[in-house]
Write an enzyme that holds these catalytic residues in place. Structure first.
Site, PDB file in Angstrom:
ATOM      1  N   TYR A   1     -12.636  -7.281   5.717  1.00 20.13           N
ATOM      2  CA  TYR A   1     -11.379  -7.438   4.980  1.00 20.13           C
ATOM      3  C   TYR A   1     -11.105  -8.928   4.818  1.00 20.13           C
ATOM      4  O   TYR A   1     -11.117  -9.674   5.800  1.00 20.13           O
ATOM      5  CB  TYR A   1     -10.197  -6.764   5.693  1.00 20.13           C
ATOM      6  CG  TYR A   1      -8.914  -6.967   4.915  1.00 20.13           C
ATOM      7  CD1 TYR A   1      -8.663  -6.220   3.771  1.00 20.13           C
ATOM      8  CD2 TYR A   1      -8.002  -7.951   5.280  1.00 20.13           C
ATOM      9  CE1 TYR A   1      -7.521  -6.451   3.006  1.00 20.13           C
ATOM     10  CE2 TYR A   1      -6.856  -8.180   4.525  1.00 20.13           C
ATOM     11  CZ  TYR A   1      -6.626  -7.431   3.392  1.00 20.13           C
ATOM     12  OH  TYR A   1      -5.502  -7.663   2.633  1.00 20.13           O
TER      13      TYR A   1
ATOM     14  N   LYS B   1      -2.276 -16.330   9.074  1.00 27.32           N
ATOM     15  CA  LYS B   1      -1.540 -15.414   9.939  1.00 27.32           C
ATOM     16  C   LYS B   1      -0.813 -16.089  11.108  1.00 27.32           C
ATOM     17  O   LYS B   1       0.278 -16.591  10.918  1.00 27.32           O
ATOM     18  CB  LYS B   1      -2.479 -14.303  10.400  1.00 27.32           C
ATOM     19  CG  LYS B   1      -2.841 -13.378   9.231  1.00 27.32           C
ATOM     20  CD  LYS B   1      -3.149 -11.968   9.631  1.00 27.32           C
ATOM     21  CE  LYS B   1      -3.045 -11.033   8.448  1.00 27.32           C
ATOM     22  NZ  LYS B   1      -4.302 -10.504   7.949  1.00 27.32           N
TER      23      LYS B   1
ATOM     24  N   TYR C   1       0.830  -1.211   0.000  1.00 27.41           N
ATOM     25  CA  TYR C   1       0.000   0.000   0.000  1.00 27.41           C
ATOM     26  C   TYR C   1       0.859   1.253   0.000  1.00 27.41           C
ATOM     27  O   TYR C   1       0.635   2.180   0.782  1.00 27.41           O
ATOM     28  CB  TYR C   1      -0.948   0.006   1.205  1.00 27.41           C
ATOM     29  CG  TYR C   1      -1.750  -1.262   1.312  1.00 27.41           C
ATOM     30  CD1 TYR C   1      -2.827  -1.489   0.466  1.00 27.41           C
ATOM     31  CD2 TYR C   1      -1.409  -2.252   2.227  1.00 27.41           C
ATOM     32  CE1 TYR C   1      -3.552  -2.660   0.527  1.00 27.41           C
ATOM     33  CE2 TYR C   1      -2.129  -3.443   2.289  1.00 27.41           C
ATOM     34  CZ  TYR C   1      -3.196  -3.633   1.443  1.00 27.41           C
ATOM     35  OH  TYR C   1      -3.906  -4.792   1.504  1.00 27.41           O
TER      36      TYR C   1
ATOM     37  N   ASP D   1     -14.003 -16.304   8.205  1.00 24.46           N
ATOM     38  CA  ASP D   1     -12.612 -15.943   7.960  1.00 24.46           C
ATOM     39  C   ASP D   1     -11.983 -15.611   9.310  1.00 24.46           C
ATOM     40  O   ASP D   1     -12.210 -14.540   9.858  1.00 24.46           O
ATOM     41  CB  ASP D   1     -12.566 -14.747   6.999  1.00 24.46           C
ATOM     42  CG  ASP D   1     -11.141 -14.247   6.756  1.00 24.46           C
ATOM     43  OD1 ASP D   1     -10.219 -14.661   7.480  1.00 24.46           O
ATOM     44  OD2 ASP D   1     -10.979 -13.401   5.857  1.00 24.46           O
TER      45      ASP D   1
HETATM   46  C1  LIG Z   1      -4.728 -10.707   6.577  1.00 19.74           C
HETATM   47  C2  LIG Z   1      -6.085 -11.224   6.313  1.00 19.74           C
HETATM   48  C3  LIG Z   1      -6.387 -11.889   5.116  1.00 19.74           C
HETATM   49  C4  LIG Z   1      -5.359 -12.074   4.007  1.00 19.74           C
HETATM   50  O1  LIG Z   1      -4.275 -12.839   4.399  1.00 19.74           O
HETATM   51  P1  LIG Z   1      -2.872 -12.716   3.607  1.00 19.74           P
HETATM   52  O2  LIG Z   1      -2.017 -13.740   4.242  1.00 19.74           O
HETATM   53  O3  LIG Z   1      -2.409 -11.311   3.801  1.00 19.74           O
HETATM   54  O4  LIG Z   1      -3.166 -13.009   2.171  1.00 19.74           O
HETATM   55  C5  LIG Z   1      -7.669 -12.360   4.933  1.00 19.74           C
HETATM   56  N1  LIG Z   1      -8.620 -12.201   5.887  1.00 19.74           N
HETATM   57  C6  LIG Z   1      -8.367 -11.579   7.052  1.00 19.74           C
HETATM   58  C7  LIG Z   1      -9.440 -11.457   8.080  1.00 19.74           C
HETATM   59  C8  LIG Z   1      -7.096 -11.056   7.308  1.00 19.74           C
HETATM   60  O5  LIG Z   1      -6.856 -10.415   8.458  1.00 19.74           O
END
Ligand SMILES: *Cc1c(COP(=O)(O)O)cnc(C)c1O
Length: 429
Positions: free
Chosen positions: A149, A279, A21, A250
């Site tokens: 997100y 993550k 970014y 997610d």
């Molecule tokens: C960081 C994140 C993603 C994307 O993961 P990357 O490893 O950066 O591709 C997707 N969903 C959520 C909720 C996130 O915090």
């Protein structure tokens, strides 16, 4: 290794690298790092910063952890990588078993991939291929929440908040999805039917074309750092069942204890059809993600026309990453992590509370080991970033949000330094 100087690294960076970014010429604004240990990041000029970001939710055990180091080293001598088509290995098998054991019983199959965004793409493809396989090929759209997100690849990006995700930049190349308002019921408040009414209307109107609803359970991360009532998820599950739409959680940011539960879905005891993890999965050592699904999804896809799920990344189930993830999760489970996250919650809450007095602050909120100061106006990163570094902490705000999700190993004194710096910087803007 001889080390280049601070200026040499910045100059070389500026000439060749694009940062996240950031403009192509952002190299002058990045800080060269030489090492990191525990909760401290060491800069090329010798300064040390207390890390408030856990490298974007990942480094839950801190940096350079002996247990994780040993796991990487041991695996290195066995096999670093091998293709996953037609081959398997113990690190992947044991990690999959552990993930199945830790998540709700119904989630019993694991698909590994290389990053969070890809795990979301995989979840979308699973949902769409499931409906195709079971005779409803028209169910291809997804519904997500505003302020959400889900990642930066095209499919994942199409699910992010249309405004903060800057959907207009990508025009017709971006799949068109549906969006419900972000939940307004607070984390500790009940969720009334009115709070989910707009979601219900969308499901009612579009259920024939909807493959799945995707949400970040309880805590929306990079799209706004908002927390909402677990009861919303209970109602959402019931609506998805009523309208025959799959539910994807997610938990890439919320997984592995961050909200005070191992997974945020435990706040509501709601089981999704598909779950994305990433993550903190490897304790921040390397990139790995997982998409889990129920037998309904896996058997539906397997019984369908293709007879197989059509995805397979080159670095799928990388043994180094799987071995590190196993070590990281076992390390977490061997500790009183709930108490630790509770302690961090108390310290973040107390430490950030004085920010409420600032006239430029709109809200201060915490959940688990997440602390957020929401400002009335967006911050200027070029002004704010050096202010944090001068105070010996690493905090990376975005937009109106100054927030921290420290490694769980951060001690009380360091949390106090971190939160004091956040309040001090905000008060000085
Ligand atoms: C960081 C994140 C993603 C994307 O993961 P990357 O490893 O950066 O591709 C997707 N969903 C959520 C909720 C996130 O915090």
């Amino acid at each position: 290794m001889t080390r280049a100087s601070w200026q040499e690294i910045q100059r070389a960076d500026s000439a060749a690298i694009w940062h996240p970014y950031a403009p192509a010429t952002g190299g002058a604004d990045v800080y060269p790092v030489t090492s990191a240990s525990g909760v401290r990041i060491k800069l090329a000029d010798g300064r040390e910063l207390i890390d408030g970001m856990a490298s974007w939710w990942c480094a839950i055990h801190g940096y350079n952890h002996p247990v994780l180091n040993r796991a990487v080293e041991a695996q290195l001598h066995d096999v670093s990588h091998v293709m996953f088509g037609g081959l398997t290995h113990e690190p992947a098998v044991q990690l999959a078993e552990l993930l199945v054991e830790l998540t709700p019983v119904a989630l019993d199959r694991v698909f590994f991939s290389d990053s969070g965004s890809v795990s979301v793409e995989v979840a979308m493809k699973m949902a769409i291929q499931y409906w195709y396989s079971t005779g409803k090929p028209e169910k291809q759209k997804l519904l997500s929440l505003r302020n959400g997100y889900h990642g930066d690849t095209f499919g994942a990006m199409s699910l992010c908040d249309p405004v903060t995700g800057m959907h207009h930049l990508f025009g017709a190349a971006l799949p068109q999805q549906l969006f419900a308002p972000a939940p307004t019921c607070a984390f500790d408040a009940p969720c009334e039917d009115a709070d989910i009414a707009a979601m219900k209307v969308l499901l009612e109107q579009h259920c024939n074309e909807l493959a799945a609803v995707i949400v970040e359970p309880v805590a929306q991360g990079a799209g706004g750092m908002r927390f909402y009532s677990p009861q919303y998820l209970v109602k959402l599950r019931a609506l998805c069942d009523e309208y025959d739409v799959l539910l994807i959680f997610d938990e890439i940011a919320t997984g592995f204890g961050r909200t005070g539960k191992m997974f945020a879905l435990e706040h509501a005891n709601v089981v999704p059809d598909i779950l994305c993890l990433g993550k903190a999965l490897t304790g921040g050592y390397m990139t790995l993600a997982a998409t889990l699904c129920t037998a309904r999804i896996s058997s539906g896809i397997t019984a369908g026309e293709a007879g197989a799920f059509m995805h397979g990344p080159t670095f799928m189930a990388n043994p180094l990453a799987c071995a590190t993830a196993l070590a990281s999760i076992r390390l977490l489970l061997s500790q009183p992590w709930r108490r630790t996250v509770e302690r961090l919650h108390g310290e973040l809450s107390a430490g950030l509370a004085p920010a409420r007095e600032c006239s430029n602050v709109a809200d201060v909120r915490t959940l688990g080991a997440i602390g957020v100061i929401e400002l009335r106006e967006a911050v200027d990163m070029r002004v704010v970033q050096p202010m944090f570094v001068e105070r010996g902490v690493w905090v990376r705000p975005f937009g109106k949000l100054v927030y921290a999700m420290p490694p769980y190993v951060m001690g009380t004194a360091d949390v106090a330094t971190l939160t004091a710096a956040m309040v001090d910087v905000v008060a000085g803007l």
